[in-house]
Write a protein that holds these residues in place. Sequence first.
Motif, PDB file in Angstrom:
ATOM      1  N   ALA A 166       0.822  -1.202   0.000  1.00 51.03           N
ATOM      2  CA  ALA A 166       0.000   0.000   0.000  1.00 51.03           C
ATOM      3  C   ALA A 166       0.864   1.264   0.000  1.00 51.03           C
ATOM      4  N   GLU A 167       1.997   1.195   0.665  1.00 49.55           N
ATOM      5  CA  GLU A 167       2.881   2.343   0.747  1.00 49.55           C
ATOM      6  C   GLU A 167       3.614   2.580  -0.572  1.00 49.55           C
ATOM      7  N   ASN A 168       3.925   1.477  -1.283  1.00 45.26           N
ATOM      8  CA  ASN A 168       4.672   1.613  -2.534  1.00 45.26           C
ATOM      9  C   ASN A 168       4.112   0.624  -3.558  1.00 45.26           C
ATOM     10  N   PRO A 169       2.910   0.899  -4.118  1.00 46.71           N
ATOM     11  CA  PRO A 169       2.271  -0.040  -5.044  1.00 46.71           C
ATOM     12  C   PRO A 169       3.089  -0.274  -6.316  1.00 46.71           C
ATOM     13  N   LYS A 170       3.881   0.719  -6.737  1.00 50.73           N
ATOM     14  CA  LYS A 170       4.666   0.544  -7.967  1.00 50.73           C
ATOM     15  C   LYS A 170       5.669  -0.616  -7.831  1.00 50.73           C
ATOM     16  N   LYS A 171       6.167  -0.831  -6.625  1.00 51.30           N
ATOM     17  CA  LYS A 171       7.106  -1.921  -6.404  1.00 51.30           C
ATOM     18  C   LYS A 171       6.433  -3.276  -6.624  1.00 51.30           C
ATOM     19  N   SER A 172       5.165  -3.385  -6.186  1.00 50.39           N
ATOM     20  CA  SER A 172       4.406  -4.614  -6.417  1.00 50.39           C
ATOM     21  C   SER A 172       4.140  -4.822  -7.901  1.00 50.39           C
ATOM     22  N   ILE A 173       3.805  -3.721  -8.611  1.00 44.86           N
ATOM     23  CA  ILE A 173       3.563  -3.803 -10.053  1.00 44.86           C
ATOM     24  C   ILE A 173       4.816  -4.294 -10.772  1.00 44.86           C
ATOM     25  N   ARG A 174       5.979  -3.800 -10.351  1.00 41.97           N
ATOM     26  CA  ARG A 174       7.226  -4.234 -10.987  1.00 41.97           C
ATOM     27  C   ARG A 174       7.476  -5.733 -10.757  1.00 41.97           C
ATOM     28  N   ARG A 175       7.104  -6.212  -9.590  1.00 43.86           N
ATOM     29  CA  ARG A 175       7.277  -7.653  -9.331  1.00 43.86           C
ATOM     30  C   ARG A 175       6.361  -8.468 -10.238  1.00 43.86           C
ATOM     31  N   ILE A 176       5.135  -7.982 -10.451  1.00 41.88           N
ATOM     32  CA  ILE A 176       4.196  -8.681 -11.345  1.00 41.88           C
ATOM     33  C   ILE A 176       4.760  -8.716 -12.759  1.00 41.88           C
ATOM     34  N   ASP A 177       5.217  -7.560 -13.257  1.00 40.95           N
ATOM     35  CA  ASP A 177       5.743  -7.491 -14.633  1.00 40.95           C
ATOM     36  C   ASP A 177       7.003  -8.349 -14.795  1.00 40.95           C
ATOM     37  N   ALA A 178       7.865  -8.350 -13.779  1.00 39.53           N
ATOM     38  CA  ALA A 178       9.093  -9.135 -13.868  1.00 39.53           C
ATOM     39  C   ALA A 178       8.779 -10.628 -13.947  1.00 39.53           C
ATOM     40  N   ALA A 179       7.778 -11.066 -13.182  1.00 35.57           N
ATOM     41  CA  ALA A 179       7.400 -12.478 -13.231  1.00 35.57           C
ATOM     42  C   ALA A 179       6.828 -12.848 -14.591  1.00 35.57           C
ATOM     43  N   ILE A 180       5.985 -11.982 -15.146  1.00 38.62           N
ATOM     44  CA  ILE A 180       5.381 -12.250 -16.463  1.00 38.62           C
ATOM     45  C   ILE A 180       6.459 -12.361 -17.540  1.00 38.62           C
ATOM     46  N   ASN A 181       7.493 -11.553 -17.426  1.00 36.57           N
ATOM     47  CA  ASN A 181       8.558 -11.558 -18.438  1.00 36.57           C
ATOM     48  C   ASN A 181       9.383 -12.843 -18.440  1.00 36.57           C
ATOM     49  N   GLN A 182       9.236 -13.678 -17.396  1.00 38.20           N
ATOM     50  CA  GLN A 182       9.959 -14.944 -17.366  1.00 38.20           C
ATOM     51  C   GLN A 182       9.319 -15.995 -18.279  1.00 38.20           C
ATOM     52  N   ARG A 183       8.065 -15.758 -18.674  1.00 36.36           N
ATOM     53  CA  ARG A 183       7.391 -16.576 -19.684  1.00 36.36           C
ATOM     54  C   ARG A 183       7.346 -18.077 -19.334  1.00 36.36           C
ATOM     55  N   ASN A 184       6.964 -18.408 -18.095  1.00 40.60           N
ATOM     56  CA  ASN A 184       6.707 -19.805 -17.744  1.00 40.60           C
ATOM     57  C   ASN A 184       5.598 -19.840 -16.692  1.00 40.60           C
ATOM     58  N   ARG A 185       4.945 -20.971 -16.593  1.00 35.87           N
ATOM     59  CA  ARG A 185       3.765 -21.050 -15.735  1.00 35.87           C
ATOM     60  C   ARG A 185       4.066 -20.786 -14.261  1.00 35.87           C
ATOM     61  N   PRO A 186       5.138 -21.338 -13.674  1.00 38.25           N
ATOM     62  CA  PRO A 186       5.404 -20.999 -12.273  1.00 38.25           C
ATOM     63  C   PRO A 186       5.546 -19.493 -12.041  1.00 38.25           C
ATOM     64  N   ALA A 187       6.167 -18.789 -13.012  1.00 34.39           N
ATOM     65  CA  ALA A 187       6.303 -17.336 -12.871  1.00 34.39           C
ATOM     66  C   ALA A 187       4.948 -16.662 -13.009  1.00 34.39           C
ATOM     67  N   TYR A 188       4.083 -17.169 -13.908  1.00 37.09           N
ATOM     68  CA  TYR A 188       2.727 -16.620 -14.038  1.00 37.09           C
ATOM     69  C   TYR A 188       1.949 -16.812 -12.732  1.00 37.09           C
TER      70      TYR A 188
END
Length: 374
Positions: free
Chosen positions: A307-329
């Motif tokens: 809640a204090e730094n939502p952009k950091k959470s968004i970056r974690r979501i995007d970084a996981a998606i960029n790994q392009r595998n189901r465990p990361a999704y």
Amino acid sequence: MSEYQWVEFRAVDAPLDDAALEFMQEQSTRAEIDRWRFTNEYHYGNFRGDVMEMMRRGYDVHVHYTNFGLRRICFRIPDRFGQPDQMAPYLLEHQIWWEPDDDGTGGVLILEPEGDAGSWDWMDDVQNLASDLIPLREMIIEGDFRPLYIAHMAFNYDDEALEPPVPAGLGDEHHALDQLCEFSEIDPDLISIAAEVSSRIKPTGSDDAIIDDWLNRQSKAELISHLQSCLREPNRHPLQLLRTIRTESADPVGAQFGTRMIGELRRRVQEIDDERERQRKIAEAKEAERQKAEAERAFQAKLAEIAENPKKSIRRIDAAINQRNRPAYQRAAEELVLFAQACGKPEAAKKAQSIRQKYPTRNALSSELKKVGF
């Protein structure tokens, strides 16, 4: 599990003479044999030696351990043993018995509980068991029947029977007695309960003190006789004489007359077990509550961080998606759930919509988002 046997004999008072050693060598072609020790380990076959004759011809302690039910301990008790009658209350037919010599007061004491392949747990380090049990023989020779009490209570399952006389010192720590308890698989709580009526053993003086006192009480003729015996039998008589001096100088090891039924003692053991199990469950419940509270605190701290730094959470979501595998999704979807709880479901839904628009062909990603409600 394959068959296993360990057979061992130990000489304690004196080494075997030539005739005895020759006899022992006739008892097995596979054993390792010397004047002090006889050992054989079996993974097939059986020991066919004459145990009683081997004990009478020089060995003092015998252990036979198997993983298919047989467990046996034998102690050779020398002549001049003064208390064979006092052993009688501790004996059990076919399980604890005394084989007296034809002459004198010595004999062989045998402990052999009933059992089969499923009766006993596996014991480690049985190769040292005979050595560990040697002090029990000396106890029995001196009239200390704690080993016999433990064996009797371990082997006797007649709940209506009275316990045998309770020897002094039953509650004292002793490595050899501990080994006997493990060999007999007797519950330590049973010994602790039995020891409630066991008196303390009076401490004895040092060997130097009791030897000096004993020497002062001997006549010149007696001293000469003992000296002659020590010179003629240097491997045996000095130890026998020291044992005699200790026995004569020590107070008898007392025993309380047994008044409790064995079943009564076992019921108390069960009550202790039940209470211990109750306390264990209480402790487990408290630990589970503690872990739950700790996890909740960590979870709330995580939400506060997002809640204090939502952009950091968004970056974690995007970084996981960029790994392009189901465990990361899956990790991206889990992070999105936390984002929703910290910043609100509408904001999380917007992010999920933008992900689908950006990656319209990633079906696995879309599937993971759907599983968590987006």
